[in-house]
Design an enzyme around this catalytic site. Structure first.
Site, PDB file in Angstrom:
ATOM      1  N   SER A   1       0.663  -1.287  -0.019  1.00 36.10           N
ATOM      2  CA  SER A   1       0.193   0.279   0.145  1.00 36.10           C
ATOM      3  C   SER A   1       1.132   1.031   0.060  1.00 36.10           C
ATOM      4  CB  SER A   1      -1.002   0.435   1.142  1.00 36.10           C
ATOM      5  OG  SER A   1      -1.691  -0.877   1.310  1.00 36.10           O
TER       6      SER A   1
ATOM      7  N   HIS B   1      -3.829   1.233  -4.198  1.00 34.51           N
ATOM      8  CA  HIS B   1      -3.380   0.121  -4.995  1.00 34.51           C
ATOM      9  C   HIS B   1      -3.802  -0.028  -6.976  1.00 34.51           C
ATOM     10  CE1 HIS B   1      -2.067  -2.604  -1.856  1.00 34.51           C
ATOM     11  NE2 HIS B   1      -2.901  -2.122  -1.536  1.00 34.51           N
TER      12      HIS B   1
ATOM     13  N   HIS C   1      -5.478  -8.693  -1.220  1.00 37.56           N
ATOM     14  CA  HIS C   1      -5.675  -9.051   0.523  1.00 37.56           C
ATOM     15  C   HIS C   1      -6.908 -10.449   1.254  1.00 37.56           C
ATOM     16  CE1 HIS C   1      -3.631  -5.203   0.167  1.00 37.56           C
ATOM     17  NE2 HIS C   1      -3.584  -5.870   0.997  1.00 37.56           N
TER      18      HIS C   1
ATOM     19  N   TYR D   1      -8.661  -9.728   3.511  1.00 38.76           N
ATOM     20  CA  TYR D   1      -9.545  -8.764   4.596  1.00 38.76           C
ATOM     21  C   TYR D   1     -11.269  -8.307   3.690  1.00 38.76           C
ATOM     22  CZ  TYR D   1      -7.170  -4.828   3.132  1.00 38.76           C
ATOM     23  OH  TYR D   1      -6.134  -3.670   2.717  1.00 38.76           O
ATOM     24  N   GLU D   2     -10.503  -8.999   2.077  1.00 36.12           N
ATOM     25  CA  GLU D   2     -11.346  -8.290   0.940  1.00 36.12           C
ATOM     26  C   GLU D   2     -11.910  -9.154   1.346  1.00 36.12           C
ATOM     27  OE1 GLU D   2      -9.257  -5.609  -2.600  1.00 36.12           O
ATOM     28  OE2 GLU D   2      -7.702  -6.974  -1.533  1.00 36.12           O
TER      29      GLU D   2
ATOM     30  N   ALA E   1       3.015  -1.550   3.986  1.00 35.72           N
ATOM     31  CA  ALA E   1       2.243  -1.273   4.703  1.00 35.72           C
ATOM     32  C   ALA E   1       2.238  -1.382   6.496  1.00 35.72           C
ATOM     33  CB  ALA E   1       1.122   0.087   4.736  1.00 35.72           C
TER      34      ALA E   1
ATOM     35  N   MET F   1      -1.437  -6.680   7.178  1.00 35.85           N
ATOM     36  CA  MET F   1      -2.744  -7.799   7.421  1.00 35.85           C
ATOM     37  C   MET F   1      -2.084  -8.436   5.750  1.00 35.85           C
ATOM     38  SD  MET F   1      -5.643  -4.674   7.651  1.00 35.85           S
ATOM     39  CE  MET F   1      -5.769  -3.676   9.143  1.00 35.85           C
ATOM     40  N   SER F   2      -1.255  -8.477   5.844  1.00 30.42           N
ATOM     41  CA  SER F   2      -0.851  -9.523   4.129  1.00 30.42           C
ATOM     42  C   SER F   2       0.994 -10.335   4.506  1.00 30.42           C
ATOM     43  CB  SER F   2      -0.029  -7.996   3.290  1.00 30.42           C
ATOM     44  OG  SER F   2       0.506  -7.181   3.820  1.00 30.42           O
TER      45      SER F   2
ATOM     46  N   ASN G   1       2.744   3.746  11.018  1.00 35.90           N
ATOM     47  CA  ASN G   1       1.808   4.531  12.174  1.00 35.90           C
ATOM     48  C   ASN G   1       2.108   3.703  13.126  1.00 35.90           C
ATOM     49  OD1 ASN G   1      -0.454   2.218  10.787  1.00 35.90           O
ATOM     50  ND2 ASN G   1      -0.129   2.855  12.580  1.00 35.90           N
TER      51      ASN G   1
ATOM     52  N   HIS H   1      -6.100   4.986   7.682  1.00 32.43           N
ATOM     53  CA  HIS H   1      -5.326   4.689   6.078  1.00 32.43           C
ATOM     54  C   HIS H   1      -4.884   5.970   5.353  1.00 32.43           C
ATOM     55  CE1 HIS H   1      -5.329   2.187   2.410  1.00 32.43           C
ATOM     56  NE2 HIS H   1      -5.940   2.649   2.067  1.00 32.43           N
TER      57      HIS H   1
HETATM   58  N1  HPA Z   1      -1.953  -2.562  11.901  1.00 27.76           N
HETATM   59  C1  HPA Z   1      -2.853  -3.180  10.610  1.00 27.76           C
HETATM   60  N2  HPA Z   1      -2.079  -3.636   9.495  1.00 27.76           N
HETATM   61  C2  HPA Z   1      -0.970  -2.316   9.406  1.00 27.76           C
HETATM   62  C3  HPA Z   1      -1.484  -1.198  10.992  1.00 27.76           C
HETATM   63  C4  HPA Z   1      -1.539  -1.156  11.546  1.00 27.76           C
HETATM   64  O1  HPA Z   1      -1.223  -0.753  12.357  1.00 27.76           O
HETATM   65  N3  HPA Z   1      -0.380   0.001   9.699  1.00 27.76           N
HETATM   66  C5  HPA Z   1      -0.863  -0.097   8.445  1.00 27.76           C
HETATM   67  N4  HPA Z   1      -1.076  -1.653   8.471  1.00 27.76           N
END
Ligand code: HPA
Length: 273
Positions: free
Chosen positions: A32, A63, A85, A87-88, A115, A212-213, A236, A248
């Site tokens: 991402s 993306h 992903h 989560y999709e 990310a 998440m990937s 973050n 996001h």
């Molecule tokens: N948690 C999970 N996935 C992420 C995060 C996070 O804080 N930041 C970017 N992708």
């Protein structure tokens, strides 16, 4: 669709019609906000995901959804701008399928990027992290099912991230004066970010970053004997480590700050393969 070797060969046949018989030295999965690397590539072909059999056309914001083939640092590579992903709603085998397709196209090295939230308290947004190891907290494995031709049934996971590739990344980072953190990536399903309690748990587990990937592709790459280099962009501080909620937009903003260093690092690695 089982997203196995047969489907990967079918997808590779379609891609090969566009790129000829050139064999990529590496395939690079762009996380991402890290898609800017595609601009560094002298493009031979840009193939929309919708044209690749088995690839869904649409991906999440940030993306582009295209397989890009061309030269980077003087070497022929494939770049995957956009991921599938879980989560999709995608199956773990689809999440890992691009690795199979790149292997079918001859790539022996997979560079994965993402990310990620920083769990390590001494890190800052926009830091780059070399992934030394991962923790699969997705509770899914893309190798479940009949053994695919070419796969190892029980792949060794003692060093899923290739030590020689890691050394190469360290050397390039040093030469390019790019600060490079190192640590453990925890892969969760998402799409909700973690709770503060979950982040405390991840810290106890020994994770430095959370996302998440990545984990599915790396598992398939190892089953196929590919060498893997993993890079996270810390976007973050994970939940509970900062007083502000995670968005996001914040994630994409941090990747835009780190993008130039990420691109130099990957180009330098590819040039020395
Ligand atoms: N948690 C999970 N996935 C992420 C995060 C996070 O804080 N930041 C970017 N992708």
């Amino acid at each position: 669709m089982s997203f196995g070797e047969r489907e990967a060969n079918a997808a590779a046949d379609v891609v090969r019609r566009r790129i000829g018989n050139s064999v990529p030295v590496a395939a690079i999965v762009l996380g991402s906000g890290l898609g800017g690397l595609a601009d560094d590539i002298d493009i031979v072909a840009r193939i929309a995901y919708g044209e690749v059999p088995g690839f869904p056309a649409a991906t999440v914001a940030g993306h582009a959804g295209a397989l890009i083939a061309g030269t980077l640092g003087g070497r022929f590579v494939l770049a995957l701008a956009g991921r599938f992903h879980m989560y999709e709603g995608h199956d773990v085998r689809l999440a890992a399928f691009p690795a199979r397709v790149c292997h079918a196209l001859g790539a022996k090295t997979l560079i994965v990027s993402n990310a990620a939230g920083g769990v390590n308290r001494s890190w800052q947004p926009s830091d780059l992290m070399l992934i030394r190891d991962h923790i699969n907290l997705m509770f899914r494995n893309p190798l479940i099912g009949a053994l695919e031709p070419g796969d190892v049934r029980f792949p060794d996971m003692s060093s899923p991230y290739d030590p020689a590739m890691a050394d190469l990344a360290r050397a390039v980072a040093k030469d390019e004066r790019i600060p490079l953190r190192e640590g453990v990536y925890a892969g969760l399903l998402g799409p909700a970010y973690e709770t503060a309690a979950e982040v405390r748990m991840l810290e106890l587990f020994g994770a430095d970053a959370v996302g998440m990937s990545t984990v599915p592709e790396v598992i398939v790459a190892r089953a196929l004997g590919m060498r893997v280099l993993g890079l996270s962009c810390i976007t973050n501080l994970a939940c509970g480590l900062s007083s502000t909620p995670i968005t996001h937009a914040e994630v994409l903003d941090a990747t835009s700050h780190a993008a130039a260093a990420f691109q130099r690092l990957v180009r330098g690695v590819v040039a020395r393969l």
